[in-house]
Scaffold this active site. Structure first.
Site, PDB file in Angstrom:
ATOM      1  N   TYR A  59      26.641  19.596  -1.083  1.00 37.16           N
ATOM      2  CA  TYR A  59      26.169  19.376  -2.449  1.00 37.16           C
ATOM      3  C   TYR A  59      27.142  18.490  -3.222  1.00 37.16           C
ATOM      4  O   TYR A  59      28.362  18.736  -3.227  1.00 37.16           O
ATOM      5  CB  TYR A  59      26.005  20.717  -3.177  1.00 37.16           C
ATOM      6  CG  TYR A  59      25.721  20.571  -4.650  1.00 37.16           C
ATOM      7  CD1 TYR A  59      24.482  20.130  -5.086  1.00 37.16           C
ATOM      8  CD2 TYR A  59      26.692  20.846  -5.601  1.00 37.16           C
ATOM      9  CE1 TYR A  59      24.216  19.980  -6.433  1.00 37.16           C
ATOM     10  CE2 TYR A  59      26.446  20.701  -6.954  1.00 37.16           C
ATOM     11  CZ  TYR A  59      25.199  20.253  -7.367  1.00 37.16           C
ATOM     12  OH  TYR A  59      24.947  20.085  -8.700  1.00 37.16           O
ATOM     13  N   HIS A  89      26.011  11.650 -17.315  1.00 32.56           N
ATOM     14  CA  HIS A  89      26.391  12.925 -17.928  1.00 32.56           C
ATOM     15  C   HIS A  89      27.144  12.750 -19.248  1.00 32.56           C
ATOM     16  O   HIS A  89      27.356  13.721 -19.972  1.00 32.56           O
ATOM     17  CB  HIS A  89      27.250  13.737 -16.959  1.00 32.56           C
ATOM     18  CG  HIS A  89      26.456  14.373 -15.852  1.00 32.56           C
ATOM     19  ND1 HIS A  89      25.848  13.641 -14.861  1.00 32.56           N
ATOM     20  CD2 HIS A  89      26.157  15.675 -15.597  1.00 32.56           C
ATOM     21  CE1 HIS A  89      25.213  14.459 -14.039  1.00 32.56           C
ATOM     22  NE2 HIS A  89      25.385  15.702 -14.465  1.00 32.56           N
ATOM     23  N   ASN A 201      32.623  19.044 -13.628  1.00 35.39           N
ATOM     24  CA  ASN A 201      32.191  20.430 -13.436  1.00 35.39           C
ATOM     25  C   ASN A 201      33.342  21.360 -13.793  1.00 35.39           C
ATOM     26  O   ASN A 201      34.291  21.498 -13.008  1.00 35.39           O
ATOM     27  CB  ASN A 201      31.817  20.615 -11.967  1.00 35.39           C
ATOM     28  CG  ASN A 201      30.418  21.182 -11.779  1.00 35.39           C
ATOM     29  OD1 ASN A 201      30.172  21.932 -10.860  1.00 35.39           O
ATOM     30  ND2 ASN A 201      29.516  20.814 -12.643  1.00 35.39           N
ATOM     31  N   TYR A 285      40.386  51.684 -48.243  1.00 39.02           N
ATOM     32  CA  TYR A 285      40.459  51.284 -46.840  1.00 39.02           C
ATOM     33  C   TYR A 285      41.112  49.921 -46.642  1.00 39.02           C
ATOM     34  O   TYR A 285      41.812  49.692 -45.658  1.00 39.02           O
ATOM     35  CB  TYR A 285      39.056  51.235 -46.231  1.00 39.02           C
ATOM     36  CG  TYR A 285      38.422  52.576 -45.961  1.00 39.02           C
ATOM     37  CD1 TYR A 285      39.057  53.765 -46.278  1.00 39.02           C
ATOM     38  CD2 TYR A 285      37.162  52.647 -45.381  1.00 39.02           C
ATOM     39  CE1 TYR A 285      38.457  54.989 -46.035  1.00 39.02           C
ATOM     40  CE2 TYR A 285      36.556  53.866 -45.130  1.00 39.02           C
ATOM     41  CZ  TYR A 285      37.200  55.038 -45.454  1.00 39.02           C
ATOM     42  OH  TYR A 285      36.608  56.237 -45.206  1.00 39.02           O
ATOM     43  N   ARG A 288      44.789  51.035 -46.894  1.00 37.41           N
ATOM     44  CA  ARG A 288      45.204  52.131 -46.017  1.00 37.41           C
ATOM     45  C   ARG A 288      44.913  51.836 -44.546  1.00 37.41           C
ATOM     46  O   ARG A 288      45.657  52.255 -43.660  1.00 37.41           O
ATOM     47  CB  ARG A 288      44.482  53.403 -46.440  1.00 37.41           C
ATOM     48  CG  ARG A 288      44.976  54.629 -45.757  1.00 37.41           C
ATOM     49  CD  ARG A 288      44.151  55.888 -45.971  1.00 37.41           C
ATOM     50  NE  ARG A 288      43.157  55.832 -47.008  1.00 37.41           N
ATOM     51  CZ  ARG A 288      42.037  56.573 -46.997  1.00 37.41           C
ATOM     52  NH1 ARG A 288      41.799  57.391 -45.987  1.00 37.41           N
ATOM     53  NH2 ARG A 288      41.180  56.498 -47.990  1.00 37.41           N
ATOM     54  N   PHE A 348      32.005  27.396 -12.216  1.00 41.64           N
ATOM     55  CA  PHE A 348      31.926  26.572 -13.420  1.00 41.64           C
ATOM     56  C   PHE A 348      31.284  27.300 -14.594  1.00 41.64           C
ATOM     57  O   PHE A 348      31.308  26.822 -15.722  1.00 41.64           O
ATOM     58  CB  PHE A 348      31.106  25.307 -13.134  1.00 41.64           C
ATOM     59  CG  PHE A 348      29.794  25.600 -12.457  1.00 41.64           C
ATOM     60  CD1 PHE A 348      28.779  26.286 -13.106  1.00 41.64           C
ATOM     61  CD2 PHE A 348      29.581  25.195 -11.151  1.00 41.64           C
ATOM     62  CE1 PHE A 348      27.579  26.566 -12.480  1.00 41.64           C
ATOM     63  CE2 PHE A 348      28.383  25.473 -10.511  1.00 41.64           C
ATOM     64  CZ  PHE A 348      27.369  26.163 -11.182  1.00 41.64           C
ATOM     65  N   GLU A 434      19.322  25.363 -13.439  1.00 39.52           N
ATOM     66  CA  GLU A 434      20.366  25.997 -14.256  1.00 39.52           C
ATOM     67  C   GLU A 434      19.668  26.852 -15.307  1.00 39.52           C
ATOM     68  O   GLU A 434      19.485  26.450 -16.455  1.00 39.52           O
ATOM     69  CB  GLU A 434      21.259  24.912 -14.869  1.00 39.52           C
ATOM     70  CG  GLU A 434      21.962  24.099 -13.784  1.00 39.52           C
ATOM     71  CD  GLU A 434      22.541  22.779 -14.267  1.00 39.52           C
ATOM     72  OE1 GLU A 434      22.464  22.508 -15.493  1.00 39.52           O
ATOM     73  OE2 GLU A 434      23.039  22.013 -13.432  1.00 39.52           O
TER      74      GLU A 434
END
Length: 522
Positions: A59, A89, A201, A285, A288, A348, A434
């Protein structure tokens, strides 16, 4: 010490620390690939080259990527595939990530590749190091990653610069990458098989933000302890709630540490001594429970840092290369290709980082929220222990801190929206290949805004508590609180009548970011 005389950081993919990242990002510590790591990188590369020579299927080495992983790529097109993948990309949009984030991304990517599981040539890592050392910083848009196959778009914009494309910052100017490399005397690369996918990646964009955010958030947590103690004093609060015995009975580490910090800050306070026998049993609060709230923030920081430190020394691209281990007595370097496996997996995926980023945003939103409640108690005449209404000299003619509390409320409410976790979302991409993504980069970008908002809320609290302490004079707080007061007043003078305070808040926010107030705890 400048970068020329600073000790070189040798990276190997296994022992990078957050302090190392800070030194490279902010102090320009020079970086090089460790010699032993170079051997590991070379062995993994030999596996890839053997696969290409024999035209075996792997791949993203001899196939397309994503939904196109079934398409075989002939050997003569391997180099073209690298360029096409990088260009296709690099589709990010939005404001560029900051220069520090870009520097962290380059270091983290180089360190991950140095682990010897990615199959790139050592020259790829060398070039990333040279870009860092010579100040070539890729222009990386902040949006476009869903955090599944890592931060594909941001890392592609980083990778473009290695091949002389895209844009970079160099010597304070945004210029074409080819010009930046030429002026810095860095040779652009011709990428070989698998090298683009190894560069793009990974989780380094979201991780870079997370690591630098951790440094900033740590300063904010320390600063909040300093300011919280000062507010307790200014409101004539009791220090009983910070007694060590209480926190030994519920020993969360962060809670215990915050209680200790509050005791240190309140030590020697004349204001506290002036009302020790007043009969008040306990405070609200927001005073404290500072140890319990601030402490939970600190514990979240510890968890997130652990996640980020594991990730920074991990192999996170795909596929990963695992050369066979040499037998005992075999020569260290063999002229023959090294056998091994190339395995497809999912390292990834950004889910661990996305969770940690979201947890940080939630924690810091709480830190800002309790700070705003303390501001409200300082300014509200029904709650502020006889301080002037809204801390205003001549209240009525002057409005004092009426509107700064509104600003703090606005920032805290914005944080509540930004604290909604991105990591619970997913959207299908790449033709349903994906089909479950982390949205880690969305979490990272939100966290940056939460940090800015929280710092500004603390700046508002700092100016308000300094004003409150003015009204407690001649009684003085403890020595550490006096030092904090002096630091605040060095950039924001007392308010004797209404004036524009925007610049005061900006200067105090810068003071907080510098760590000046946080350092008073150490």
């Amino acid at each position: 010490m400048d970068a020329d005389t600073m000790k070189i950081l040798h990276i190997n993919g296994n022992n990078l620390t957050l302090n190392d990242v800070a030194a490279v990002v902010y102090d320009r510590r020079p970086v090089m690939l460790e010699p032993e790591a170079r051997l590991a990188v070379d062995r993994a590369r030999a596996v890839v080259e053997d696969l290409v020579i024999n035209n075996r299927v792997a791949y993203a080495v001899t196939t397309g990527v994503g939904q196109l992983s079934d398409v075989r790529i002939p050997p003569e097109d391997i180099r073209k595939l690298q360029v096409n993948l990088m260009r296709s990309h690099a589709v990010g949009v939005g404001e560029p990530l900051s220069e520090p984030v870009g520097r962290a991304m380059m270091l983290l990517r180089a360190n991950s590749l140095a682990k010897g599981c990615s199959g790139v040539r050592a020259v790829v890592i060398d070039t990333l190091c040279e870009m860092l050392n010579r100040g070539v910083h890729p222009v990386i848009p902040s949006q476009g990653s869903v955090g599944a196959s890592g931060d594909l778009a941001p890392l592609a914009h980083l990778g473009l610069v290695l091949i002389g494309e895209g844009e970079a910052y160099f010597q304070g100017k945004r210029v074409p990458a080819a010009d930046a490399l030429r002026r810095a005397d860095v040779r652009p690369l011709v990428l070989e098989a698998k090298e683009t996918i190894s560069l793009i990646n990974g989780t380094q964009a979201m991780l870079a933000v997370g690591l630098l955010a951790t440094l900033q958030a740590t300063v904010l947590a320390d600063t909040a302890d300093v300011l919280g103690a000062m507010v307790v004093d200014a409101l004539k609060g009791t220090d009983v709630a910070f007694d060590e015995r209480i926190h030994n009975a519920r020993p969360h580490p962060g809670q215990f540490e915050v209680a200790r910090n509050l005791r240190l800050m309140l030590e020697g306070s004349e204001i506290r001594e002036s009302h020790r026998t007043c009969g008040k049993v306990q405070d609200a609060y927001s005073l404290r429970c500072i140890p319990q709230v601030h402490g939970a923030v600190r514990d979240t920081l510890v968890y997130s840092r652990q996640v980020f430190e594991i990730e920074m020394n991990s192999a996170v691209d795909n596929p990963l290369v695992f050369p066979e281990k040499k037998k005992v007595g075999a020569p260290k370097l063999s002229p023959q290709p090294v056998a091994g496996d190339i395995l497809s997996g999912g390292n990834f995926h950004g889910e661990p980082i996305a969770f940690a980023l979201d947890f940080l945003a939630i924690a810091l939103s709480a830190l800002a929220g309790i700070s705003e409640r303390r501001i409200e108690r300082l300014v509200n005449p029904a709650l502020n222990e006889d301080l002037p209404p809204f801390l205003a000299p001549g209240a009525g003619l002057n409005s004092g801190f009426m509107m700064p509390q509104v600003t703090a409320a606005a920032l805290v409410s914005e944080n509540k929206v930004l604290a909604h976790p991105a990591s619970v979302d997913s959207i299908t991409t790449s033709g349903n290949k994906e089909d479950f993504v982390s949205m880690g980069m969305t979490a990272a970008n939100k966290l940056l805004r939460v940090i800015d908002n929280t710092r500004n809320v603390l700046a508002l609290e700092a100016v308000a508590v300094a004003q409150a302490l003015d009204f407690r004079a001649p009684l003085r707080p403890g020595k550490r609180a006096q030092a904090a007061y002096a630091a605040i007043r060095s950039v924001s003078p007392p308010i004797v009548q209404d004036r524009i305070l925007t610049e005061d808040f900006r200067r105090v926010a810068d003071l907080i970011a510098s760590g000046t107030l946080a350092a008073l705890l150490y």
